[in-house]
Design a protein around this motif. Structure first.
Motif, mmCIF file in Angstrom:
data_model
loop_
_atom_site.group_PDB
_atom_site.id
_atom_site.type_symbol
_atom_site.label_atom_id
_atom_site.label_comp_id
_atom_site.label_asym_id
_atom_site.label_seq_id
_atom_site.Cartn_x
_atom_site.Cartn_y
_atom_site.Cartn_z
ATOM 1 N N GLU A 63 0.776 -1.118 -0.036
ATOM 2 C CA GLU A 63 -0.080 -0.056 0.071
ATOM 3 C C GLU A 63 0.914 1.252 -0.006
ATOM 4 O OE1 GLU A 63 -3.707 1.783 2.293
ATOM 5 O OE2 GLU A 63 -2.744 0.032 3.119
ATOM 6 N N PHE A 64 2.000 1.349 0.809
ATOM 7 C CA PHE A 64 2.698 2.363 1.010
ATOM 8 C C PHE A 64 4.162 1.933 0.763
ATOM 9 C CE2 PHE A 64 -0.757 3.242 3.730
ATOM 10 C CZ PHE A 64 -1.240 4.482 3.262
ATOM 11 N N SER A 65 4.960 2.944 0.122
ATOM 12 C CA SER A 65 6.358 2.796 -0.005
ATOM 13 C C SER A 65 7.154 2.959 1.486
ATOM 14 C CB SER A 65 7.014 3.949 -0.901
ATOM 15 O OG SER A 65 6.947 5.064 -0.479
ATOM 16 N N PRO A 66 8.083 2.548 1.454
ATOM 17 C CA PRO A 66 8.971 2.875 3.195
ATOM 18 C C PRO A 66 8.794 4.391 3.379
ATOM 19 C CG PRO A 66 10.066 1.251 1.645
ATOM 20 C CD PRO A 66 9.299 1.818 0.640
ATOM 21 N N ASN B 128 0.110 12.184 -2.594
ATOM 22 C CA ASN B 128 -0.161 10.974 -3.186
ATOM 23 C C ASN B 128 -0.539 10.058 -2.098
ATOM 24 O OD1 ASN B 128 1.246 11.365 -5.709
ATOM 25 N ND2 ASN B 128 3.339 10.743 -5.071
ATOM 26 N N ILE B 129 -0.337 10.240 -0.805
ATOM 27 C CA ILE B 129 -0.832 9.402 -0.056
ATOM 28 C C ILE B 129 -2.286 9.666 0.377
ATOM 29 C CG2 ILE B 129 -0.928 9.200 2.632
ATOM 30 C CD1 ILE B 129 2.229 9.745 2.796
ATOM 31 N N PHE B 130 -2.627 10.911 0.210
ATOM 32 C CA PHE B 130 -4.001 11.352 0.201
ATOM 33 C C PHE B 130 -4.881 10.787 -0.972
ATOM 34 C CE2 PHE B 130 -3.505 15.905 2.308
ATOM 35 C CZ PHE B 130 -3.178 15.463 3.553
ATOM 36 N N LYS B 131 -4.371 10.740 -2.137
ATOM 37 C CA LYS B 131 -5.104 9.847 -2.940
ATOM 38 C C LYS B 131 -4.985 8.487 -2.918
ATOM 39 C CE LYS B 131 -3.297 13.393 -6.442
ATOM 40 N NZ LYS B 131 -2.678 13.717 -7.590
ATOM 41 N N LYS B 132 -4.143 7.904 -2.212
ATOM 42 C CA LYS B 132 -4.217 6.549 -2.042
ATOM 43 C C LYS B 132 -5.198 5.959 -1.057
ATOM 44 C CE LYS B 132 0.503 4.753 -3.191
ATOM 45 N NZ LYS B 132 1.555 4.125 -2.652
ATOM 46 N N ILE B 133 -5.424 6.941 0.011
ATOM 47 C CA ILE B 133 -6.183 6.371 0.987
ATOM 48 C C ILE B 133 -7.680 7.345 0.864
ATOM 49 C CG2 ILE B 133 -4.516 5.498 2.477
ATOM 50 C CD1 ILE B 133 -4.532 8.243 4.229
ATOM 51 N N THR C 16 -5.208 15.613 9.033
ATOM 52 C CA THR C 16 -5.929 15.022 10.136
ATOM 53 C C THR C 16 -6.351 13.753 9.764
ATOM 54 O OG1 THR C 16 -6.358 17.277 11.029
ATOM 55 C CG2 THR C 16 -7.699 15.387 11.715
ATOM 56 N N GLU C 17 -7.235 13.702 8.687
ATOM 57 C CA GLU C 17 -7.787 12.400 8.445
ATOM 58 C C GLU C 17 -6.711 11.271 7.866
ATOM 59 O OE1 GLU C 17 -10.021 13.684 4.682
ATOM 60 O OE2 GLU C 17 -11.796 14.091 5.882
ATOM 61 N N ALA C 18 -5.505 11.915 7.378
ATOM 62 C CA ALA C 18 -4.398 10.930 6.891
ATOM 63 C C ALA C 18 -3.979 10.380 8.390
ATOM 64 C CB ALA C 18 -3.502 11.546 6.352
#
Length: 68
Positions: A6-9, A44-49, A55-57
């Motif tokens: 799901e996520f890169s390091p 990119n993280i926001f788009k993935k999740i 705050t949501e992240a």
């Protein structure tokens, strides 16, 4: 989905820092990258999740950690 797929390091480190309330500048300094690079990772993280703010992240990351 497994964390590793799901996520890169680097995204994982940034999510951890977000959940601790770190600013982009603090994250950038700790990872030796630019503020702009941090902003790109966060976007990119926001788009993935499928979230729209820090705050949501952070909440997502904390919930995910508590499920393990």
């Amino acid at each position: 989905m497994e964390e590793s797929s799901e996520f890169s390091p680097r995204e994982t480190k940034i999510l951890q820092a977000l959940s601790l309330g770190k600013t982009n500048k603090e994250i950038a300094e700790s990872l030796s990258i630019s503020d702009k690079t941090v902003r790109n990772y966060i976007s990119n993280i926001f788009k993935k999740i499928n979230v729209s703010n820090r705050t949501e992240a952070a909440s997502y990351w904390i919930r995910k950690r508590n499920l393990r």
